[in-house]
Design an enzyme around this catalytic site. Structure first.
Site, short mmCIF file in Angstrom:
data_model
loop_
_atom_site.label_atom_id
_atom_site.label_comp_id
_atom_site.label_asym_id
_atom_site.label_seq_id
_atom_site.Cartn_x
_atom_site.Cartn_y
_atom_site.Cartn_z
CG ASN A 35 2.61 2.58 0.62
OD1 ASN A 35 2.18 1.43 0.71
ND2 ASN A 35 3.89 2.88 0.69
N GLY A 36 0.01 1.77 2.76
CA GLY A 36 0.11 1.29 4.14
C GLY A 36 -1.20 0.68 4.59
CD GLU B 94 17.74 -15.40 -3.60
OE1 GLU B 94 17.06 -15.49 -2.57
OE2 GLU B 94 17.58 -14.50 -4.45
CD1 TRP C 48 1.03 -6.20 -4.07
CD2 TRP C 48 0.48 -5.94 -1.92
NE1 TRP C 48 1.15 -7.42 -3.45
CE2 TRP C 48 0.83 -7.30 -2.13
CE3 TRP C 48 0.10 -5.55 -0.63
CZ2 TRP C 48 0.81 -8.25 -1.12
CZ3 TRP C 48 0.08 -6.50 0.38
CH2 TRP C 48 0.43 -7.83 0.13
CB CYS D 166 0.52 1.60 -2.73
SG CYS D 166 -0.68 0.43 -2.08
NE ARG E 166 6.60 2.11 -3.45
CZ ARG E 166 7.52 2.07 -2.50
NH1 ARG E 166 8.79 2.09 -2.81
NH2 ARG E 166 7.17 2.03 -1.24
CE LYS F 61 14.82 -14.01 -6.76
NZ LYS F 61 15.58 -13.47 -5.67
O1 M6R Z 1 13.67 -4.62 0.37
P1 M6R Z 1 14.02 -5.84 1.15
O2 M6R Z 1 15.39 -6.34 0.84
O3 M6R Z 1 13.83 -5.65 2.63
O4 M6R Z 1 13.00 -6.94 0.68
C1 M6R Z 1 12.96 -8.19 1.30
C2 M6R Z 1 12.13 -9.16 0.50
O5 M6R Z 1 10.81 -8.71 0.40
C3 M6R Z 1 12.71 -9.38 -0.91
O6 M6R Z 1 14.03 -9.80 -0.86
C4 M6R Z 1 11.88 -10.42 -1.68
O7 M6R Z 1 12.01 -11.67 -1.06
C5 M6R Z 1 12.32 -10.49 -3.13
N1 M6R Z 1 11.21 -10.15 -3.98
C6 M6R Z 1 12.80 -11.82 -3.57
O8 M6R Z 1 13.22 -11.82 -4.89
#
Ligand code: M6R
Length: 606
Positions: free
Chosen positions: A102-103, A481, A76, A2, A27, A485
């Site tokens: 948040n949490g 990756e 969220w 959030c 977020r 995406k």
């Molecule tokens: O902030 P972080 O790099 O720890 O986030 C990790 C994943 O949540 C983040 O890479 C997520 O997979 C992306 N939305 C992918 O595009």
């Protein structure tokens, strides 16, 4: 997950709170809400709406009362669906206290039962509502001292939280607290801010304060007091934010993702500056590389894929075994970890709860922790022994692009440094690789100049039900990756496989017209030949093959050419067309590019 913002000061609070929410919407975007304080004792003004922030904005009439202090939240959803009632802020039964969170409050069921038994009435299905009732009682017990009440209740809460609260009797004050979730203070002139992320207030001030674990902050327009949960006053650790508001704006691009794709050459350059000959002294002095016999990389999502590429580079150049672990799995399987383990958490946000918890586990078992992170002052680097900051700048789109590119660079730098320190590679090799790395920004630029035809090509597959991605060696994590995406943005089934693994099962997925993206190893290499055979295998079963290659691929239906690079560095180039394909597919299928469904940028719950 959030986004949280609070403002108290000379301006009308609605505007900085809404502006903060706009900047934090990445977020979470299931609902949004605002609470403003008015004159002492006057009822709070509260508005909240399910759906995106624009729903809330659309519901605001010109007669919103003037206020100088308020809090805002973008959600969220975890506990309770995305409805108006479950949206934050939540109020106590007198309607005088408002709280955002948040949490996750893990003991909310017991708390709720106890509070209901005491006569509190609940309206929502959220875990958060228990906190506002608890805080309301604690505030009364502390004769109206909201900060003292916050300190008390934090000791009763289990889980992760950032909390902000306001009370109508003390309209200039906002009290916040954090445990395992982010909260930063923006220091203004006659005004102060609280937020999940500095982006919320960057247009107003570049001065920020870090808030540590289990700390409570109490702000008014002219004061900031930070204490631990026992009420001991803690010193401020102020820093200056190194980027400005324009970095967190779209700047003429239709989407943040597109802007961030195009920012990759600069992000790579900024991450490389001053580091090709060796890592920063702050890193080398904080870590004992001689003691390292094993590296464990822990990360999630895109960062995990960067870690997989890192495994190839570090094992080859430093001759150390490397495990790459999903952070969410790591600590639950009692992994073997001790003082000879170098743990490398990779995280763009520095707040991913799975990564943070895995890292803490490793640290308590004696590991040295060397994080790779993009967000200054966030929790993961704060709790690490050393940090290599990637300099990608703020990444706002939920789908990670430029952060991935810089995480790859970080992996190469770590591999080279460890290799040199262990005498596995020579200084000459490091210099040669430094030159190769320095050429990457221009090469990515070259790729970006040639992606235009991908627009039309992608649209040909817009109605496909599935897309497969093949790669070998470092091309395999790149394939993963590319598939991530596409799933995230196009809501399309997509999977990445090692080219050689196809024949062991996945090839059964290939049907007439199935699009397959083949990430070809460097032209002329042994693996390029093997991969060419894999392309033939899928073609023979009806696949339409799009190859990403630095040389010709006769069997492919379409070839996207990229410049040649050292084989380990190729993912930095080959991922770019994959990002563009996912972006174009999201547009072709009418999806929200920057805020894909069900996701949030920063995943601060386990
Ligand atoms: O902030 P972080 O790099 O720890 O986030 C990790 C994943 O949540 C983040 O890479 C997520 O997979 C992306 N939305 C992918 O595009």
């Amino acid at each position: 997950m959030c986004g949280i913002v609070g403002y108290t000061g000379k301006s009308s609070a609605l505007s900085p709170v809404l502006e903060g929410l706009r900047r934090l919407e990445y977020r979470g975007y299931d609902s949004a809400g605002i609470a403003l304080t008015l004159k002492p004792g006057a009822p709070l003004w509260v508005e909240k709406r399910a759906g995106k922030l624009e729903n809330l904005e659309g519901s605001l009439t010109p007669d919103v009362p003037k206020s100088h202090s308020g809090i805002g939240h973008t959600r969220w959803a975890t506990h309770g669906g995305p409805t108006d009632t479950n949206a934050h802020p939540h109020l106590d039964n007198e309607g005088k206290l408002a709280l955002i969170h948040n949490g996750i409050i893990e003991n909310y069921v017991e708390l709720r039962a106890a509070l209901e038994a005491k006569g509190h009435t609940f309206k929502s299905e959220t875990d958060t509502e228990s906190v506002v009732h608890l805080l309301s009682d604690a505030r009364k017990a502390h004769n109206g001292d909201l900060a003292a009440a916050m300190r008390d209740i934090c000791q009763e809460l289990r889980g992760s939280f950032t909390l902000l609260a306001i009370h109508s009797d003390d309209p200039e004050r906002i009290v916040g607290a954090r445990r395992n979730s982010p909260l930063v203070v923006g220091v203004g002139d006659g005004e102060n801010f609280l937020a999940s992320d500095v982006a919320a207030f960057i247009a107003h001030t570049k001065r920020a304060l870090e808030l540590g674990q289990d700390e409570v902050v109490d702000i008014t327009p002219s004061s900031i007091t930070i204490t631990d949960l026992l009420g001991n006053i803690l010193p401020h650790n102020e820093y200056e934010i190194s980027w400005d508001a324009s970095a967190a704006e779209r700047g003429g691009y239709t989407h943040f993702m597109l802007k961030e794709i195009y920012e990759q050459p600069k992000a790579i350059l900024d991450t490389l500056i001053g580091r090709t000959a060796g890592l920063d002294a702050s890193i080398t002095s904080a870590l004992n590389f001689e003691a390292v016999s094993k590296v464990v990389i822990i990360a999630c999502g895109t960062a995990y894929h960067a870690g997989l590429v890192g495994k190839y580079a570090i094992e080859k150049w430093a001759g150390i075994p490397v495990d790459v672990e999903y952070a969410s799995e790591y600590r639950y399987r009692d992994p073997s970890v001790d003082g000879s383990t170098l743990v490398i958490p990779i995280s763009q946000s520095g707040e991913t709860m799975d990564t943070l918890m895995a890292m803490r586990y490793a640290k308590t078992h004696g590991a040295q922790v060397f994080s790779v992170c993009n967000t200054n002052g966030s929790t993961i680097p704060r709790e690490s022994d050393a940090v290599l900051y990637t300099h990608a700048g703020p990444e706002i789109a939920v789908a990670s692009t430029k952060a991935f590119a810089t995480q790859l660079i970080a992996m190469y730098l770590v591999g080279l440094h460890l290799g040199l320190a262990r005498g596995v590679i020579t200084p000459e090799f490091v210099t040669q690789m430094g030159d190769e790395l320095s050429e990457l920004p221009a090469k990515v630029e070259q790729v970006l100049e040639t992606v235009e035809p991908l627009r039309e090509l992608t649209r040909k597959f817009k109605d496909s039900s599935s897309m497969l991605f093949l790669g070998r060696h470092v091309g395999f994590p790149t394939a993963l990756e590319g598939a991530l995406k596409l799933k995230e943005l196009a809501y399309m089934h997509a999977e990445g496989f090692p080219g050689g693994e196809l024949k062991h099962g996945p090839i059964a997925l290939i049907d007439q017209g199935t699009p397959v993206i083949a990430i070809m190893p460097a032209a002329g290499s042994l693996l390029a030949e093997k991969m060419a055979s894999n392309v033939q295998e899928v073609k023979a079963r009806g696949a339409v093959v799009i190859a990403i290659s630095d040389g010709p691929v006769p069997a492919a239906d379409h070839v996207i050419r990229i410049p040649s690079a050292h084989e380990f560095l190729q993912p930095v180039l080959s991922v770019v067309p994959l990002q563009v394909i996912a972006y174009e597919m999201a547009l072709a299928r009418g999806n929200d590019v920057d805020q894909p469904r069900n996701l949030a940028k920063s995943v601060t719950v386990e």
